[in-house]
Enzyme design. Structure first.
Site, mmCIF file in Angstrom:
data_model
loop_
_atom_site.group_PDB
_atom_site.id
_atom_site.type_symbol
_atom_site.label_atom_id
_atom_site.label_comp_id
_atom_site.label_asym_id
_atom_site.label_seq_id
_atom_site.Cartn_x
_atom_site.Cartn_y
_atom_site.Cartn_z
ATOM 1 N N ASP A 160 24.369 37.675 -13.422
ATOM 2 C CA ASP A 160 23.507 37.677 -12.107
ATOM 3 C C ASP A 160 21.681 38.163 -12.206
ATOM 4 O O ASP A 160 22.359 38.838 -11.746
ATOM 5 C CB ASP A 160 23.998 37.160 -11.279
ATOM 6 C CG ASP A 160 24.325 36.151 -9.787
ATOM 7 O OD1 ASP A 160 22.911 36.153 -10.179
ATOM 8 O OD2 ASP A 160 25.090 35.747 -9.045
ATOM 9 N N ARG A 197 19.857 36.385 -9.999
ATOM 10 C CA ARG A 197 18.831 36.460 -8.409
ATOM 11 C C ARG A 197 18.715 37.095 -7.726
ATOM 12 O O ARG A 197 19.652 38.412 -7.555
ATOM 13 C CB ARG A 197 19.998 35.135 -8.192
ATOM 14 C CG ARG A 197 20.185 33.930 -9.122
ATOM 15 C CD ARG A 197 20.763 33.016 -8.507
ATOM 16 N NE ARG A 197 22.614 33.329 -8.674
ATOM 17 C CZ ARG A 197 23.489 32.721 -7.705
ATOM 18 N NH1 ARG A 197 23.365 31.619 -7.694
ATOM 19 N NH2 ARG A 197 24.897 33.773 -8.319
#
Length: 201
Positions: free
Chosen positions: A128, A130
């Site tokens: 991930d 982000r």
């Protein structure tokens, strides 16, 4: 330090009700993020907020490999029912930040039996990648620092809290699992800490 510029706003009627759409230019990445607002959010204590990561396949093409499009539309419905709130639509978040091409490469590996986490790792990519600075800055633009966050992802809640946003409540955003996305949802629950009650044995 501010890195977003508010460029434009207009009313956006949708099948779920009327929103105002606000476009923000990200001066770091040269992309445009979107805030959909409903009601008088600057006077609303703890508005419902959905921080939604761009998902072309789910949001636009109605892919059944994920639940992203369903979550987006469910959030719009809940915010309209509540009478006020925001959807913050973040660009550059495709495939949890790996981009569309890499997402397709990960899909190909998933078709060979890997789950979403294993596929990213096999490609040497972050599980991930982000970040949520743009979401925090859009909330600051609307003078909002306390929210009721529409998410199953506790890591998203933690990320916003680290950026100074108080999450008064984490509100589940549940969809109906399908044969196509069941493994995807199970992986989010088991490996990424998403709170999905029906999948938490």
């Amino acid at each position: 330090m501010q890195f977003l510029t508010h460029n434009a706003s207009a009313r956006l009627p949708t099948q779920y009700g009327d929103f105002d759409l606000h476009v923000f230019h990200d001066n770091r990445t040269n992309v445009e993020h979107i805030a959909l607002t409903c009601g008088d959010i600057m006077r609303s204590p703890q508005p419902l907020v959905r921080v939604h990561s761009e998902c072309l396949t789910g949001d636009v093409f109605a892919s059944t490999r994920c639940d992203c499009g369903e979550q987006l539309h469910h959030a719009q419905q809940l915010i309209q029912e509540h009478g006020h709130g925001l959807v913050l639509y973040l660009k550059n978040h495709e495939g949890r930040g790996i981009g569309l091409s890499n997402k397709m490469r990960a899909y190909a590996l998933q078709d060979q039996g890997l789950d979403t986490v294993e596929a990213n790792e096999a490609l040497g990519l972050p599980v991930d990648g982000r970040s949520y600075e743009a979401a925090a800055e859009m909330l600051a633009f609307f003078e909002i620092n306390t929210v009721r966050l529409l998410t199953n992802n506790s890591a998203k809640r933690s990320a916003l809290e680290t950026l100074g946003i108080t999450v008064h409540q984490q509100v589940p955003l549940l969809t109906q699992p399908t044969a196509e996305n069941l493994k995807y949802l199970q992986t989010k629950s088991a490996k990424l800490g998403h709170i999905i009650p029906d999948l938490m044995g």
